[in-house]
Scaffold this active site. Structure first.
Site, mmCIF file in Angstrom:
data_model
loop_
_atom_site.group_PDB
_atom_site.id
_atom_site.type_symbol
_atom_site.label_atom_id
_atom_site.label_comp_id
_atom_site.label_asym_id
_atom_site.label_seq_id
_atom_site.Cartn_x
_atom_site.Cartn_y
_atom_site.Cartn_z
ATOM 1 N N HIS A 167 -84.625 -46.237 115.544
ATOM 2 C CA HIS A 167 -83.406 -46.423 114.383
ATOM 3 C C HIS A 167 -83.477 -45.712 113.250
ATOM 4 O O HIS A 167 -84.551 -45.718 112.618
ATOM 5 C CB HIS A 167 -83.242 -47.847 114.325
ATOM 6 C CG HIS A 167 -82.052 -48.276 113.839
ATOM 7 N ND1 HIS A 167 -80.917 -48.108 114.373
ATOM 8 C CD2 HIS A 167 -81.601 -49.042 112.370
ATOM 9 C CE1 HIS A 167 -79.783 -48.684 113.333
ATOM 10 N NE2 HIS A 167 -80.253 -48.988 112.470
ATOM 11 N N ASN A 221 -76.330 -49.255 106.961
ATOM 12 C CA ASN A 221 -77.109 -49.169 108.222
ATOM 13 C C ASN A 221 -75.901 -49.557 109.400
ATOM 14 O O ASN A 221 -75.175 -50.263 108.918
ATOM 15 C CB ASN A 221 -77.984 -50.638 108.220
ATOM 16 C CG ASN A 221 -78.704 -50.795 109.356
ATOM 17 O OD1 ASN A 221 -78.342 -50.372 110.514
ATOM 18 N ND2 ASN A 221 -80.014 -51.493 109.398
ATOM 19 N N CYS A 243 -77.678 -43.772 116.431
ATOM 20 C CA CYS A 243 -77.696 -44.081 114.828
ATOM 21 C C CYS A 243 -78.213 -42.778 113.881
ATOM 22 O O CYS A 243 -77.754 -42.827 112.685
ATOM 23 C CB CYS A 243 -78.888 -45.037 114.742
ATOM 24 S SG CYS A 243 -80.493 -44.496 115.618
#
Length: 326
Positions: A125, A140, A21
């Site tokens: 994250h 995202n 991520c």
């Protein structure tokens, strides 16, 4: 003011791959496949080396040996990178990463529209919120496409993230103007989408809930849920406004139908002789008004009595001056 269009109006988005991520976050900030996991790993290794050198120069051999034996402080075994790695990656493009609670970021707390990008982090994250071609999007990597955020909603969304424990950083500097667009991203998981395609994908996926991530970290609420909440708030405000208008009209109607239509209302209301002990109904109000109107037909309206003499207005009839008692 004309908004410069980058990448031909397209949006660059990366969908979650393994636990990369941080890579997705950096690339969506830059709006292009500029970095791979190997690039960030190299930056993390360089940071570790520099930190070890500083420890060797600043502490004795025993402590430095313990430090040198530890694993990397900038990348975990699972592939999660530190904020320092993201900072180094963006510094290559002359961009600064600044904590939102920093004094220099104070204006952005109240007007996030002043900025161009935000980086959000919680546990393992990372994701970014970026303004592209004048519009804000949530990039995202857990979502199949970037989600549009209204300017009004942006501030509320950031506040909700902060309240949920997310660390937020703003990104400032000269962002890349364009990125060479190819059919295949250099990292293999980047996609180019038009805003219309992104909206269509988002709506399609909202009908089928997206499963939770496998990184074991708390994920921000789906921004479409926030949009629904935003719509609900707007509807509530509209309902409250309509209710206030209705209440105002009812108050006005009650005022016009009561004793308040005559001058000296407060004196008459305060007088116990004008308000019998039974409930004040519309009939009572009409009776009082009729009596006063009849009293006023003989001469111009008399001077409004004070509260102490208000009872005489009703209890004793007004006798014309030229009338004599027999």
């Amino acid at each position: 003011m004309e908004v410069p269009i980058i990448n031909g109006g397209l949006l660059y988005h990366e969908v979650q791959e393994s636990k990369l991520c941080a890579v997705h976050c950096v690339n969506t900030v830059l709006q292009g496949p500029f970095f791979s996991e190997f690039d960030l790993a190299a930056l993390a290794s360089d940071l570790d080396r520099r930190e070890r050198q500083m420890m060797l120069q600043g502490v004795d051999g025993g402590l430095s040996g313990d430090f040198l034996s530890e694993d990397s402080h900038n990348v975990s075994m699972g592939g999660d990178f530190s904020i320092q790695v993201l900072q180094k990656a963006l510094e290559v493009w002359d961009l600064q990463v600044i904590p939102l609670d920093s004094p220099v970021a104070e204006p952005s707390k109240y007007d996030p529209e002043l900025e161009s990008a935000f980086i959000c982090h919680l546990h393992n994250h990372w994701f970014c919120i970026r303004k592209v071609n004048g519009e804000w999007y949530n990039f995202n990597s857990l979502y199949p496409a970037p989600e549009h955020l209204s300017k009004f909603y942006l501030s509320a969304y950031l506040d909700t993230l902060k309240g949920s424990g997310w660390s937020i950083f703003l990104v400032r500097g000269n962002f890349p103007k364009d990125c060479p667009i190819s059919s295949e991203g250099s990292n293999g998981f980047g996609v180019w989408l038009t805003p219309e395609d992104a909206e269509r994908i988002t709506k399609s996926c909202n009908q089928n809930p997206v499963p939770t991530q496998n990184e074991g970290s708390s994920v921000p609420l789906h921004s479409t849920e926030f949009v629904d909440e935003d719509d609900a708030l707007l509807k509530q405000e509209e309902d409250d406004l309509n209710a206030a208008i209705a209440a105002s009209l009812m108050d006005s109607s009650a005022f016009n139908s009561g004793a308040g239509i005559i001058q000296g209302q407060s004196c008459l209301v305060e007088s116990p002789t004008l308000l019998p002990e039974k409930n004040a109904s519309s009939t009572d109000s009409d009776t009082v008004i009729a009596e006063i109107a009849n009293a006023q037909t003989g001469e111009p309206e008399p001077e409004v009595p004070n509260s102490s003499s208000a009872s005489s207005v009703v209890d004793e009839p007004i006798i014309p001056k030229d009338h004599k008692e027999l």
